[in-house]
Design an enzyme around this catalytic site. Structure first.
Site: not given
Ligand code: CTP
Length: 409
Positions: A217-220, A283
Protein backbone atom coordinates in the site's frame (compact mmCIF):
# COMPACT_ATOMS: atom_id res chain seq x y z
CA UNK A 1 -6.86 48.30 -3.96
CA UNK A 2 -9.90 46.39 -2.67
CA UNK A 3 -10.06 42.60 -2.94
CA UNK A 4 -13.59 41.25 -3.62
CA UNK A 5 -12.93 38.35 -1.27
CA UNK A 6 -12.17 40.72 1.62
CA UNK A 7 -14.19 43.81 0.73
CA UNK A 8 -16.79 44.49 3.45
CA UNK A 9 -15.71 41.47 5.50
CA UNK A 10 -15.48 41.78 9.27
CA UNK A 11 -12.33 40.31 10.74
CA UNK A 12 -10.95 39.99 14.24
CA UNK A 13 -7.16 39.97 14.20
CA UNK A 14 -5.64 38.50 17.35
CA UNK A 15 -1.98 39.28 18.02
CA UNK A 16 -0.02 37.38 20.67
CA UNK A 17 3.37 37.78 22.29
CA UNK A 18 5.86 36.77 19.62
CA UNK A 19 8.57 38.88 18.01
CA UNK A 20 6.62 38.33 14.76
CA UNK A 21 3.93 40.62 16.23
CA UNK A 22 5.59 43.45 14.29
CA UNK A 23 4.27 41.84 11.09
CA UNK A 24 0.71 42.35 12.34
CA UNK A 25 0.95 46.08 11.59
CA UNK A 26 1.53 45.46 7.90
CA UNK A 27 -1.14 42.74 7.92
CA UNK A 28 -3.73 45.15 9.33
CA UNK A 29 -2.77 47.71 6.66
CA UNK A 30 -3.14 45.14 3.83
CA UNK A 31 -6.49 43.87 5.11
CA UNK A 32 -7.89 47.38 5.57
CA UNK A 33 -6.66 48.38 2.11
CA UNK A 34 -8.40 45.28 0.68
CA UNK A 35 -11.68 46.58 2.12
CA UNK A 36 -11.96 44.55 5.35
CA UNK A 37 -13.04 45.94 8.71
CA UNK A 38 -10.43 44.81 11.21
CA UNK A 39 -10.91 44.64 14.97
CA UNK A 40 -7.49 44.10 16.55
CA UNK A 41 -7.11 42.19 19.80
CA UNK A 42 -3.84 41.75 21.61
CA UNK A 43 -2.70 39.67 24.52
CA UNK A 44 -0.89 41.57 27.26
CA UNK A 45 2.41 40.02 26.15
CA UNK A 46 1.87 41.17 22.56
CA UNK A 47 1.86 44.79 23.76
CA UNK A 48 5.50 44.33 24.78
CA UNK A 49 6.42 43.79 21.13
CA UNK A 50 4.19 46.32 19.38
CA UNK A 51 2.17 49.26 20.63
CA UNK A 52 -1.63 48.93 20.63
CA UNK A 53 -1.65 52.49 19.27
CA UNK A 54 0.04 51.27 16.07
CA UNK A 55 -2.58 48.58 15.34
CA UNK A 56 -5.44 50.78 16.55
CA UNK A 57 -4.41 53.65 14.27
CA UNK A 58 -4.07 51.40 11.23
CA UNK A 59 -7.39 49.65 11.93
CA UNK A 60 -9.15 52.86 13.03
CA UNK A 61 -10.56 50.90 15.96
CA UNK A 62 -9.76 50.57 19.62
CA UNK A 63 -7.51 47.61 20.32
CA UNK A 64 -9.02 45.22 22.86
CA UNK A 65 -6.82 43.48 25.40
CA UNK A 66 -8.61 42.64 28.67
CA UNK A 67 -11.85 40.70 29.13
CA UNK A 68 -12.73 43.16 31.87
CA UNK A 69 -11.66 46.51 30.48
CA UNK A 70 -12.16 49.62 32.51
CA UNK A 71 -14.92 50.59 30.15
CA UNK A 72 -17.55 53.16 30.81
CA UNK A 73 -20.70 51.30 29.79
CA UNK A 74 -20.19 48.58 32.36
CA UNK A 75 -20.83 45.75 29.86
CA UNK A 76 -18.53 42.77 29.91
CA UNK A 77 -20.01 40.67 27.07
CA UNK A 78 -18.03 42.30 24.28
CA UNK A 79 -16.23 39.02 23.50
CA UNK A 80 -19.57 37.36 22.77
CA UNK A 81 -20.82 40.29 20.68
CA UNK A 82 -17.62 40.38 18.65
CA UNK A 83 -17.61 36.63 18.18
CA UNK A 84 -21.01 36.99 16.53
CA UNK A 85 -20.06 40.14 14.60
CA UNK A 86 -17.02 38.69 12.80
CA UNK A 87 -16.96 36.78 9.51
CA UNK A 88 -13.57 35.41 10.46
CA UNK A 89 -11.15 35.39 13.38
CA UNK A 90 -7.44 35.29 12.58
CA UNK A 91 -4.62 34.90 15.10
CA UNK A 92 -1.27 36.01 13.68
CA UNK A 93 1.16 35.43 15.20
CA UNK A 94 -0.07 32.69 17.55
CA UNK A 95 2.48 31.67 20.19
CA UNK A 96 2.91 28.13 21.54
CA UNK A 97 1.33 29.39 24.77
CA UNK A 98 -1.76 30.67 22.95
CA UNK A 99 -2.08 27.37 21.02
CA UNK A 100 -1.99 25.51 24.33
CA UNK A 101 -4.62 27.82 25.82
CA UNK A 102 -6.93 27.51 22.82
CA UNK A 103 -6.53 23.73 22.69
CA UNK A 104 -7.72 23.59 26.29
CA UNK A 105 -10.46 26.20 26.15
CA UNK A 106 -8.80 28.81 28.38
CA UNK A 107 -10.32 32.28 28.24
CA UNK A 108 -8.07 34.51 30.29
CA UNK A 109 -7.77 37.37 27.79
CA UNK A 110 -10.12 39.20 25.46
CA UNK A 111 -8.70 37.20 22.56
CA UNK A 112 -9.00 33.70 24.06
CA UNK A 113 -12.48 34.50 25.42
CA UNK A 114 -13.58 35.69 21.99
CA UNK A 115 -12.23 32.56 20.26
CA UNK A 116 -14.20 30.41 22.67
CA UNK A 117 -17.45 32.25 21.97
CA UNK A 118 -16.88 32.82 18.24
CA UNK A 119 -19.28 31.24 15.75
CA UNK A 120 -17.22 32.32 12.75
CA UNK A 121 -14.34 30.51 11.05
CA UNK A 122 -11.02 30.61 12.94
CA UNK A 123 -7.59 30.77 11.33
CA UNK A 124 -4.46 30.29 13.45
CA UNK A 125 -1.01 31.30 12.17
CA UNK A 126 1.58 29.95 14.63
CA UNK A 127 5.04 31.48 15.04
CA UNK A 128 7.70 30.24 17.41
CA UNK A 129 11.12 28.67 17.75
CA UNK A 130 11.69 25.46 15.73
CA UNK A 131 11.98 23.19 18.75
CA UNK A 132 8.82 24.59 20.28
CA UNK A 133 6.98 24.01 16.98
CA UNK A 134 8.16 20.41 16.70
CA UNK A 135 7.54 19.55 20.37
CA UNK A 136 4.93 16.79 20.76
CA UNK A 137 2.90 19.08 23.05
CA UNK A 138 2.59 21.73 20.36
CA UNK A 139 1.84 19.09 17.72
CA UNK A 140 -0.93 17.66 19.88
CA UNK A 141 -2.34 21.14 20.46
CA UNK A 142 -2.33 21.91 16.73
CA UNK A 143 -4.08 18.59 15.98
CA UNK A 144 -6.67 19.46 18.61
CA UNK A 145 -7.29 22.88 17.07
CA UNK A 146 -7.73 21.25 13.65
CA UNK A 147 -10.24 18.84 15.16
CA UNK A 148 -12.25 21.90 16.31
CA UNK A 149 -12.47 22.90 12.63
CA UNK A 150 -9.89 25.69 12.96
CA UNK A 151 -7.61 26.29 10.00
CA UNK A 152 -3.87 26.32 10.65
CA UNK A 153 -1.49 28.20 8.39
CA UNK A 154 1.77 26.36 9.04
CA UNK A 155 4.83 28.47 9.83
CA UNK A 156 7.62 28.70 7.27
CA UNK A 157 11.21 27.59 7.37
CA UNK A 158 13.88 30.25 7.69
CA UNK A 159 16.00 32.23 10.12
CA UNK A 160 14.33 32.51 13.51
CA UNK A 161 14.63 35.21 16.18
CA UNK A 162 16.94 32.89 18.14
CA UNK A 163 19.38 32.97 15.21
CA UNK A 164 18.69 29.29 14.48
CA UNK A 165 17.43 28.13 11.10
CA UNK A 166 14.27 26.05 11.23
CA UNK A 167 10.52 25.94 10.87
CA UNK A 168 8.65 28.50 12.94
CA UNK A 169 8.64 31.79 11.02
CA UNK A 170 5.39 33.59 10.52
CA UNK A 171 4.76 33.91 6.76
CA UNK A 172 5.04 37.43 5.32
CA UNK A 173 1.97 39.67 5.72
CA UNK A 174 1.26 39.54 1.94
CA UNK A 175 1.12 35.72 2.09
CA UNK A 176 -1.17 35.76 5.13
CA UNK A 177 -3.48 38.38 3.59
CA UNK A 178 -3.77 36.35 0.35
CA UNK A 179 -4.43 33.21 2.37
CA UNK A 180 -7.15 34.96 4.39
CA UNK A 181 -8.91 35.94 1.15
CA UNK A 182 -8.97 32.33 -0.11
CA UNK A 183 -9.90 30.92 3.26
CA UNK A 184 -12.72 33.34 3.93
CA UNK A 185 -14.18 32.82 0.50
CA UNK A 186 -14.10 29.05 0.83
CA UNK A 187 -15.77 29.27 4.27
CA UNK A 188 -18.51 31.79 3.61
CA UNK A 189 -19.62 31.36 0.04
CA UNK A 190 -22.92 29.74 -0.78
CA UNK A 191 -22.26 28.23 -4.13
CA UNK A 192 -24.50 25.74 -5.92
CA UNK A 193 -22.51 25.67 -9.13
CA UNK A 194 -22.60 21.84 -9.34
CA UNK A 195 -26.36 21.44 -8.84
CA UNK A 196 -27.67 18.57 -10.98
CA UNK A 197 -24.18 17.30 -11.84
CA UNK A 198 -22.83 13.86 -11.01
CA UNK A 199 -19.32 13.95 -9.57
CA UNK A 200 -17.16 10.86 -9.09
CA UNK A 201 -14.24 11.17 -6.65
CA UNK A 202 -11.67 8.46 -5.94
CA UNK A 203 -9.74 8.81 -2.68
CA UNK A 204 -7.25 7.13 -0.38
CA UNK A 205 -4.77 4.33 -0.99
CA UNK A 206 -5.41 0.85 -2.33
CA UNK A 207 -4.24 -2.36 -0.70
CA UNK A 208 -2.85 -5.17 -2.84
CA UNK A 209 -2.93 -8.47 -1.00
CA UNK A 210 0.23 -10.56 -0.67
CA UNK A 211 -1.56 -13.11 1.49
CA UNK A 212 -4.59 -12.93 3.83
CA UNK A 213 -2.73 -10.75 6.36
CA UNK A 214 -0.23 -8.76 4.33
CA UNK A 215 -0.52 -6.18 1.61
CA UNK A 216 1.29 -3.53 -0.47
CA UNK A 217 0.00 0.00 0.00
CA UNK A 218 1.09 3.62 0.40
CA UNK A 219 0.78 6.51 2.85
CA UNK A 220 -2.29 8.20 1.39
CA UNK A 221 -4.82 9.16 4.08
CA UNK A 222 -7.59 10.17 1.67
CA UNK A 223 -7.90 13.68 3.16
CA UNK A 224 -7.62 15.57 -0.15
CA UNK A 225 -10.16 13.33 -1.94
CA UNK A 226 -12.61 13.52 0.96
CA UNK A 227 -12.25 17.32 1.04
CA UNK A 228 -13.05 17.41 -2.69
CA UNK A 229 -16.09 15.16 -2.28
CA UNK A 230 -17.28 17.38 0.56
CA UNK A 231 -16.72 20.58 -1.44
CA UNK A 232 -18.57 19.14 -4.48
CA UNK A 233 -21.53 18.02 -2.32
CA UNK A 234 -21.73 21.50 -0.73
CA UNK A 235 -22.05 22.90 -4.25
CA UNK A 236 -25.07 20.75 -4.90
CA UNK A 237 -23.50 17.84 -6.85
CA UNK A 238 -24.58 14.19 -6.57
CA UNK A 239 -21.27 12.85 -5.32
CA UNK A 240 -20.09 9.23 -5.47
CA UNK A 241 -16.94 8.75 -3.39
CA UNK A 242 -14.93 5.59 -4.03
CA UNK A 243 -12.77 5.27 -0.94
CA UNK A 244 -9.81 3.00 -0.34
CA UNK A 245 -9.08 1.90 3.25
CA UNK A 246 -9.02 5.19 5.19
CA UNK A 247 -10.03 6.33 8.62
CA UNK A 248 -12.25 9.30 7.73
CA UNK A 249 -15.92 10.13 8.26
CA UNK A 250 -18.11 10.29 5.16
CA UNK A 251 -18.85 13.92 4.25
CA UNK A 252 -22.53 14.92 4.54
CA UNK A 253 -24.61 14.17 1.45
CA UNK A 254 -21.96 11.99 -0.19
CA UNK A 255 -22.65 8.48 -1.48
CA UNK A 256 -19.61 6.46 -0.39
CA UNK A 257 -18.53 3.05 -1.70
CA UNK A 258 -15.54 1.42 0.00
CA UNK A 259 -12.99 -0.44 -2.09
CA UNK A 260 -9.77 -2.21 -1.19
CA UNK A 261 -7.66 -3.01 -4.26
CA UNK A 262 -6.96 -1.31 -7.58
CA UNK A 263 -9.08 -3.99 -9.26
CA UNK A 264 -12.02 -3.14 -6.96
CA UNK A 265 -11.60 0.54 -7.70
CA UNK A 266 -11.43 -0.14 -11.44
CA UNK A 267 -14.71 -2.11 -11.38
CA UNK A 268 -16.49 0.46 -9.22
CA UNK A 269 -15.28 3.43 -11.27
CA UNK A 270 -16.47 1.92 -14.56
CA UNK A 271 -19.97 1.69 -13.03
CA UNK A 272 -19.89 5.47 -12.66
CA UNK A 273 -18.23 6.32 -15.97
CA UNK A 274 -21.25 8.52 -16.78
CA UNK A 275 -20.20 11.17 -14.20
CA UNK A 276 -20.05 14.76 -15.44
CA UNK A 277 -16.89 15.40 -13.44
CA UNK A 278 -14.36 12.78 -12.37
CA UNK A 279 -11.70 13.66 -9.81
CA UNK A 280 -9.14 10.90 -9.32
CA UNK A 281 -7.42 11.71 -6.05
CA UNK A 282 -6.79 8.07 -5.07
CA UNK A 283 -3.21 6.90 -4.74
CA UNK A 284 -3.75 3.68 -6.66
CA UNK A 285 -1.06 1.01 -6.44
CA UNK A 286 0.57 0.62 -9.86
CA UNK A 287 1.58 -2.98 -9.07
CA UNK A 288 0.00 -5.85 -7.16
CA UNK A 289 1.41 -9.25 -6.20
CA UNK A 290 0.93 -11.52 -9.24
CA UNK A 291 -0.70 -14.17 -7.07
CA UNK A 292 -2.11 -13.66 -3.59
CA UNK A 293 -1.87 -16.84 -1.55
CA UNK A 294 -4.98 -18.04 0.23
CA UNK A 295 -2.88 -19.11 3.19
CA UNK A 296 -0.51 -16.97 5.21
CA UNK A 297 3.01 -17.15 3.78
CA UNK A 298 5.57 -18.86 5.97
CA UNK A 299 9.05 -17.45 6.19
CA UNK A 300 11.99 -19.41 4.83
CA UNK A 301 15.75 -18.97 5.21
CA UNK A 302 16.20 -17.58 1.70
CA UNK A 303 15.37 -14.04 0.58
CA UNK A 304 11.99 -13.63 -1.01
CA UNK A 305 11.27 -12.32 -4.51
CA UNK A 306 7.73 -11.07 -5.06
CA UNK A 307 6.41 -11.21 -8.59
CA UNK A 308 4.28 -8.11 -9.30
CA UNK A 309 1.77 -7.46 -12.05
CA UNK A 310 0.57 -4.10 -13.34
CA UNK A 311 -2.79 -3.02 -12.02
CA UNK A 312 -5.38 -1.43 -14.30
CA UNK A 313 -5.01 2.35 -14.64
CA UNK A 314 -8.45 3.48 -13.54
CA UNK A 315 -8.14 7.05 -14.70
CA UNK A 316 -6.65 6.11 -18.06
CA UNK A 317 -9.55 3.67 -18.56
CA UNK A 318 -12.01 6.51 -17.96
CA UNK A 319 -9.95 8.73 -20.27
CA UNK A 320 -10.29 6.16 -23.07
CA UNK A 321 -14.08 6.22 -22.85
CA UNK A 322 -14.41 9.92 -22.10
CA UNK A 323 -17.80 11.24 -23.09
CA UNK A 324 -18.60 14.56 -24.68
CA UNK A 325 -18.64 17.31 -22.08
CA UNK A 326 -17.23 15.07 -19.36
CA UNK A 327 -14.39 16.61 -17.34
CA UNK A 328 -11.57 14.42 -16.05
CA UNK A 329 -9.20 15.60 -13.32
CA UNK A 330 -6.15 13.61 -12.23
CA UNK A 331 -3.57 14.05 -9.51
CA UNK A 332 0.18 13.80 -9.83
CA UNK A 333 2.40 13.41 -6.80
CA UNK A 334 5.94 14.04 -7.93
CA UNK A 335 9.32 14.32 -6.31
CA UNK A 336 11.10 15.90 -9.29
CA UNK A 337 10.39 17.38 -12.74
CA UNK A 338 6.88 17.88 -11.39
CA UNK A 339 5.30 20.01 -14.11
CA UNK A 340 6.77 18.08 -17.05
CA UNK A 341 5.73 14.73 -15.55
CA UNK A 342 2.26 16.02 -14.67
CA UNK A 343 1.71 17.41 -18.17
CA UNK A 344 2.81 14.03 -19.59
CA UNK A 345 0.14 12.28 -17.48
CA UNK A 346 -2.46 14.82 -18.51
CA UNK A 347 -1.90 14.00 -22.17
CA UNK A 348 -1.43 10.22 -21.83
CA UNK A 349 -4.62 9.79 -19.82
CA UNK A 350 -6.72 12.18 -21.92
CA UNK A 351 -7.41 14.51 -18.95
CA UNK A 352 -8.73 18.06 -18.82
CA UNK A 353 -6.87 18.99 -15.65
CA UNK A 354 -4.14 17.65 -13.45
CA UNK A 355 -3.37 18.71 -9.90
CA UNK A 356 0.32 18.60 -9.11
CA UNK A 357 1.57 18.24 -5.57
CA UNK A 358 5.11 17.80 -4.44
CA UNK A 359 5.73 14.70 -2.35
CA UNK A 360 8.88 16.04 -0.73
CA UNK A 361 7.56 19.40 0.44
CA UNK A 362 6.71 19.95 4.12
CA UNK A 363 2.99 20.62 4.57
CA UNK A 364 2.01 19.15 1.19
CA UNK A 365 1.00 15.72 -0.09
CA UNK A 366 0.24 12.66 2.05
CA UNK A 367 -0.81 12.80 5.67
CA UNK A 368 -0.90 16.57 6.22
CA UNK A 369 -3.88 18.83 6.81
CA UNK A 370 -2.54 21.30 4.29
CA UNK A 371 -1.47 21.18 0.67
CA UNK A 372 0.21 23.38 -1.90
CA UNK A 373 -0.78 22.52 -5.45
CA UNK A 374 -0.48 23.69 -9.02
CA UNK A 375 -3.46 23.11 -11.31
CA UNK A 376 -2.47 22.48 -14.93
CA UNK A 377 -5.07 22.58 -17.70
CA UNK A 378 -5.17 20.76 -21.05
CA UNK A 379 -5.58 24.23 -22.58
CA UNK A 380 -2.08 25.11 -21.32
CA UNK A 381 -3.35 27.10 -18.30
CA UNK A 382 -1.50 27.06 -15.01
CA UNK A 383 -2.78 28.13 -11.58
CA UNK A 384 -0.48 28.05 -8.60
CA UNK A 385 -2.27 28.06 -5.24
CA UNK A 386 -0.69 29.05 -1.92
CA UNK A 387 -0.29 26.57 0.94
CA UNK A 388 -3.78 26.14 2.39
CA UNK A 389 -5.72 23.65 4.41
CA UNK A 390 -7.13 20.88 2.21
CA UNK A 391 -10.73 22.12 2.48
CA UNK A 392 -9.67 25.49 1.07
CA UNK A 393 -7.57 23.80 -1.66
CA UNK A 394 -10.60 21.68 -2.62
CA UNK A 395 -12.88 24.72 -2.82
CA UNK A 396 -10.39 26.67 -4.88
CA UNK A 397 -9.80 23.77 -7.30
CA UNK A 398 -13.54 23.41 -7.89
CA UNK A 399 -13.81 27.18 -8.44
CA UNK A 400 -11.10 27.11 -11.08
CA UNK A 401 -12.39 23.98 -12.82
CA UNK A 402 -16.04 25.03 -12.88
CA UNK A 403 -15.21 28.62 -13.95
CA UNK A 404 -13.31 27.34 -16.97
CA UNK A 405 -15.93 24.77 -17.91
CA UNK A 406 -18.76 27.34 -17.61
CA UNK A 407 -16.79 29.70 -19.85
CA UNK A 408 -16.62 26.93 -22.50
CA UNK A 409 -20.39 26.29 -22.51
N1 CTP B 1 -4.44 6.46 -11.18
C1 CTP B 1 -5.48 5.57 -11.40
N2 CTP B 1 -5.24 4.23 -11.48
C2 CTP B 1 -3.98 3.74 -11.35
C3 CTP B 1 -2.93 4.63 -11.12
C4 CTP B 1 -3.19 5.97 -11.03
O1 CTP B 1 -6.63 6.03 -11.50
N3 CTP B 1 -3.78 2.44 -11.44
C5 CTP B 1 -4.71 7.89 -11.14
C6 CTP B 1 -4.50 8.51 -9.79
O2 CTP B 1 -5.70 8.55 -9.03
C7 CTP B 1 -4.03 9.92 -10.14
C8 CTP B 1 -3.23 9.70 -11.39
O3 CTP B 1 -3.78 8.53 -11.99
O4 CTP B 1 -5.10 10.77 -10.47
C9 CTP B 1 -1.77 9.47 -11.08
O5 CTP B 1 -1.14 9.09 -12.24
P1 CTP B 1 0.02 7.98 -12.25
O6 CTP B 1 0.66 8.08 -13.58
O7 CTP B 1 -0.47 6.66 -11.93
O8 CTP B 1 0.88 8.46 -11.08
P2 CTP B 1 1.94 7.61 -10.39
O9 CTP B 1 1.41 6.31 -9.94
O10 CTP B 1 2.50 8.50 -9.36
O11 CTP B 1 2.86 7.37 -11.66
P3 CTP B 1 4.40 7.33 -11.78
O12 CTP B 1 4.77 6.16 -10.97
O13 CTP B 1 4.55 7.16 -13.22
O14 CTP B 1 4.86 8.66 -11.28
Amino acid sequence: MTDPRLDGKKLILGVTGSIAAYKAAELVRLLVRAGAEVQPMMTADATRFIAPLTLGTLAKRQVLIQVFPENQDGSWTKHVDLGLWADGLVIAPATANTLAKLANGFCDSMLTATVLSARCAVLVCPAMDHDMWTHPATKANVDRLRSFGYTILDPERGELASGLIGVGRLPEPETIAAFIGEWLESRTQVNRSLEGKKVLVTAGPTREAIDPVRFLSNGSTGTMGFALADAAARRGADVVLLAGPVDLPTPAGVDREDVVSADDLHRAALNHADADLVIAAAAVADYAPATAGEQKMKKADEDLVLQLRRTPDVLAALGERKQNGQVLVGFALETRNGEANARGKLERKNLDWIVLNHANEAGAGFGTGTNRVVLLGADGSRHELPMMDKAAVAARLLDLITAQETAKE
